[in-house]
Motif scaffolding. Structure first.
Motif, PDB file in Angstrom:
ATOM      1  N   LEU A 471       0.772  -0.984  -0.270  1.00 27.25           N
ATOM      2  CA  LEU A 471       0.013  -0.048  -0.206  1.00 27.25           C
ATOM      3  C   LEU A 471       0.793   1.182   0.108  1.00 27.25           C
ATOM      4  O   LEU A 471       0.443   2.233  -0.846  1.00 27.25           O
ATOM      5  CB  LEU A 471      -0.942   0.156   1.161  1.00 27.25           C
ATOM      6  N   LEU A 476      -1.437  -0.839  -5.461  1.00 25.74           N
ATOM      7  CA  LEU A 476      -2.811  -1.194  -4.634  1.00 25.74           C
ATOM      8  C   LEU A 476      -3.641  -2.488  -5.104  1.00 25.74           C
ATOM      9  O   LEU A 476      -4.015  -3.217  -4.163  1.00 25.74           O
ATOM     10  CB  LEU A 476      -3.738   0.023  -4.986  1.00 25.74           C
ATOM     11  N   ILE A 509      -6.838   1.302   1.164  1.00 28.62           N
ATOM     12  CA  ILE A 509      -6.762   1.214  -0.271  1.00 28.62           C
ATOM     13  C   ILE A 509      -7.605   2.095  -1.115  1.00 28.62           C
ATOM     14  O   ILE A 509      -7.238   2.514  -2.092  1.00 28.62           O
ATOM     15  CB  ILE A 509      -6.542  -0.213  -0.769  1.00 28.62           C
ATOM     16  N   ARG A 513      -7.075   5.115  -3.557  1.00 27.05           N
ATOM     17  CA  ARG A 513      -7.512   5.484  -5.001  1.00 27.05           C
ATOM     18  C   ARG A 513      -8.409   6.461  -5.133  1.00 27.05           C
ATOM     19  O   ARG A 513      -8.557   6.916  -6.282  1.00 27.05           O
ATOM     20  CB  ARG A 513      -8.206   3.904  -5.153  1.00 27.05           C
TER      21      ARG A 513
END
Length: 788
Positions: A471, A476, A509, A513
């Motif tokens: 991470l 990812l 995560i 994003r």
């Protein structure tokens, strides 16, 4: 030890004896202070016996001979130098000494009588070089001599003191070494470091054109450090320069100690190689002492007494006695630590010799396993410690043992103990992040997971740690796969806290994003889990959730949740998480229009991040504060200069560590960097960014705060009563804008603009907006004069 046999009394000294002594004295490098101290001891009538001690090859004999050459003329009858190291094993030392002095003892005149008759009437100096092998038997001989001969002074050399009453001791340390980062030192200053000077001087004898240059300095520094600053090792290294470069010799030395060898023309020592010199010094140990020393050779770094005891299988009382003997015999040396405790250390060449010996004796695997067990205990204790008080001290401790931890991982991997690899590598996941070594951690965890034989619990722990490190690097999708495998394993084991840990990182995560809705859902679900006995990890979930809510626009909700998390972290004295939570609170405060409050929160968080030297948090803190500066204080050129340096520093740390910023933060920083080039020009922006990239990360974090604390954003030459933001508001008041118009212009809430106006009027002692406008106009007119 120098192969000088017997020099004679003053009236018998020949040219050869004087010449050898003169050469030894001239060859001393970096021993001015020790020579003066030794000569002072020999010249003190109250000191009858002085012993120079130190490890093999440190130059005890050469210093003693140089002191003899200097001081023998002050003794009316001169003196004698005897190489006790040449006495035959088992020989009576009193008889051997008399024979070495040419006294020819016999039945009518025993050795004691002959020695007394020789020295009793004389004011003389007797040097006994290399007393180690005969020390127990030699001590009473020396005691009788100084008793029988009141004008005799004795100078002895050896690994340890003779043990005579009233004996003075001079412990001789290796020559000063260049710092590990000697490549940053001034070349002229580097040449003056004693070990470097000796190496360059002795190399020039066989290779006259050799000089220290910018090109070879790094290899020379490493070579001098590799020889431990031992003069004999440095001279052997210099002798090899006839056909080798410093780097080539370093490569050979990695394969064995035989790389350090020479002839009788290369050194005044009787030894022809470093291996024989070390072997002679170690031969004075009994089997138990030598066995303990081999066990301690597994440590790359200095160690304390409890650490040393952890690899000793015998009785504690025996351990203390043996350890003291090793210190007395100069095979371990002590170092003072900042906390007042003593650290013990072994010279690197001695360590290499002992590890070779352990391998030859078939002990290498046993000792390696004991060392690995110590490193496993260290790593596992650090995992929980890095979430509580004393984090900076614990990080420093792990820094100290970093080389040992890496060595243990190599050993465990090489022996197929993948469970041990997981126990260290997974336990260090927070340390890998703190020191920007996430790729090292990823490598070891992947190595372990590629093998077979791990239990389900070990697989789960390894996948969880690997997912967290991936991470950090921005991988990812792979991170999500690892967390899914970890979660499945934890569910099979019935480990609900392990499952929740996977859920939290899965939420991170989504947050990285930029999928805020999904991040909120995952973190909300995770926060509802019962974190039994894991309140700190639950608080991390709350902080992550607060960050997601703030990004979604719910600044009030974010602040409420973050304050709940902060209370837990403060109670646990978790410095790292307190700082991270304050960053979230600062962003929430800024979103709510409280810019001063946001700045204050950054000022409280960033110094803690700098103190930890946390290479994952340093760029994060720099970037977030930089964005705030650009938005809230962006009217000042000095502010943009600070922004440019911070942009460069953050980018350099991320490039070096491979840690990637979350998507939204990355886009914001790209916008700030572009705006910096617009405000300062491309050339200045690049120059300042380069300055920032060259600064240490923790220094860059403090630097971005310093001007704000020091008030350098204020008008030069003045003690301005208003903050930069208040000056902006005052300027807009002077332009006739209402509170609502000021709020719209600055992008803040109307009530925040009202508060700013109230603070301005209070600071300036104004009762109306007209007076504020008048003060601002006067300030504009007065500004150039004040600045001049």
């Amino acid at each position: 030890m120098h192969p000088i046999r017997t020099s004679t009394m003053r009236d018998e000294l020949g040219a050869a004896g004087v010449g050898v002594l003169s050469i030894a004295a001239r060859c001393l490098v970096g021993r001015e202070q020790e020579l003066a101290e030794l000569c002072g001891s020999l010249g003190n009538p109250a000191v009858r016996v002085t012993t120079v001690t130190g490890p093999a090859g440190v130059g005890k004999s050469r210093l003693a001979v140089a002191a003899f050459a200097e001081m023998s003329r002050t003794f009316e009858d001169g003196g004698r130098v005897v190489d006790v190291g040449e006495f035959r094993p088992g020989q009576d030392p009193e008889t051997a000494l008399a024979e070495a002095l040419g006294l020819e003892p016999d039945a009518a005149r025993p050795a004691r009588t002959a020695l007394r008759r020789c020295f009793e009437p004389r004011h003389s100096l007797l040097v006994l070089d290399g007393c180690d092998r005969l020390r127990p038997a030699l001590a009473p001989v020396v005691a009788r001599l100084i008793n029988d001969c009141p004008r005799l002074t004795v100078l002895a050399t050896g690994l340890e003191r003779l043990g005579v009453y009233g004996e003075a001791l001079l412990r001789l340390s290796p020559l000063a070494l260049p710092p590990e980062d000697g490549t940053e030192s001034d070349l002229a200053a580097l040449r003056e470091v004693a070990s470097v000077r000796l190496f360059v001087d002795r190399t020039a004898v066989s290779r006259p054109r050799f000089t220290l240059t910018d090109e070879n300095r790094e290899a020379v520094v490493r070579l001098c450090r590799r020889t431990d600053g031992l003069p004999i090792a440095i001279e052997f290294a210099a002798a090899r320069m006839k056909m080798l470069s410093p780097q080539r010799l370093l490569d050979e030395l990695a394969d064995g100690l035989d790389a350090l060898s020479g002839t009788e023309f290369d050194t005044l020592s009787r030894h022809r190689g470093m291996r024989t010199a070390l072997a002679r010094g170690l031969d004075v140990l009994d089997p138990a002492e030598r066995g303990l020393l081999r066990r301690l050779a597994v440590f790359h770094r200095p160690f304390d007494v409890p650490t040393a005891e952890s690899v000793w299988p015998g009785e504690p009382a025996d351990f203390r006695r043996l350890l003291e003997a090793l210190v007395d015999k100069s095979l371990l040396h002590t170092e003072e630590r900042s906390d007042g405790e003593l650290a013990l250390a072994m010279l690197g060449l001695t360590r290499q010799f002992l590890l070779d010996e352990a391998h030859a004796l078939g002990e290498a695997d046993l000792l390696g396993a004991e060392h690995a067990a110590f490193c496993i205990r260290l790593a596992e204790s650090a995992e929980s410690g890095l979430r509580g008080p004393g984090q900076a001290r614990l990080l420093d401790r792990l820094d100290h043992w970093r080389e040992d931890l890496s060595g243990a991982l190599r050993f465990l991997s090489g022996t197929g103990d993948l469970a041990g690899v997981v126990r260290i590598a997974a336990s260090l996941h927070l340390y890998w992040q703190a020191r920007g070594a996430v790729h090292e951690g990823i490598g070891w965890l992947r190595t372990a997971l590629r093998g077979v034989g791990l239990t389900l619990a070990q697989q789960a722990k390894a996948h969880l740690a690997l997912g967290e490190l991936l991470l950090c690097t921005g991988e990812l999708t792979t991170a999500e796969d690892c967390l899914a495998m970890a979660r499945g394993a934890f569910e099979e084991l019935g480990d609900h806290v392990g499952v929740a840990s996977c859920m939290r990182r899965s939420g991170l995560i989504a947050l990285h994003r930029g999928d805020l809705v999904e991040a909120d859902r995952r973190l909300e679900e995770c926060a509802a889990v019962a974190w039994v006995d894991r309140e700190g990890e639950h608080a991390e979930v709350l902080r992550n959730l607060a960050d997601a809510r703030r990004a979604e626009g719910d600044a009030h909700g974010a602040r409420r949740i973050a304050l709940e998390a902060l209370a837990i972290f403060e109670q646990q004295q978790d410095i790292r998480n307190v700082a991270l939570t304050r960053l979230v609170l600062a962003d929430a405060a800024f979103a709510l229009g409280d810019q001063d409050g946001a700045v204050d929160l950054y000022r409280s968080a960033l110094p803690d991040i700098a103190a930890l030297k946390h290479l994952t948090l340093c760029p994060l803190g720099l970037e977030k504060f930089t964005i705030l500066l650009a938005r809230a204080r962006g009217r000042s050129t000095e502010t943009w200069r600070r922004v440019a340096r911070a942009v460069g520093a953050a980018a350099a740390v991320r490039s070096a560590t491979g840690c990637v910023a979350p998507a939204r933060l990355r886009m914001e920083m790209e916008a700030v960097a572009a705006l910096t080039r617009v405000r300062l020009g491309d050339e200045d922006a690049e120059t300042l960014a380069a300055e920032g990239s060259n600064a240490a990360p923790e220094a860059a974090v403090l630097a971005v705060l310093t001007p704000q604390c020091a008030g350098t954003d204020r008008d030069p030459g003045t003690a301005h009563p208003l903050t930069p933001r208040e000056r902006e508001v005052a300027e807009l008041v002077a332009s006739g804008l209402t509170n609502r118009e000021i709020a719209r212009r600055l992008g803040i809430a109307e009530w925040t603009a009202v508060n700013h106006v109230r603070k301005i009027m209070r600071k300036l002692a104004c009762t109306s907006r007209v007076q504020v406008a008048s003060w601002t106009a006067a300030r504009r007119a007065d500004g150039p004069t004040r600045a001049a």
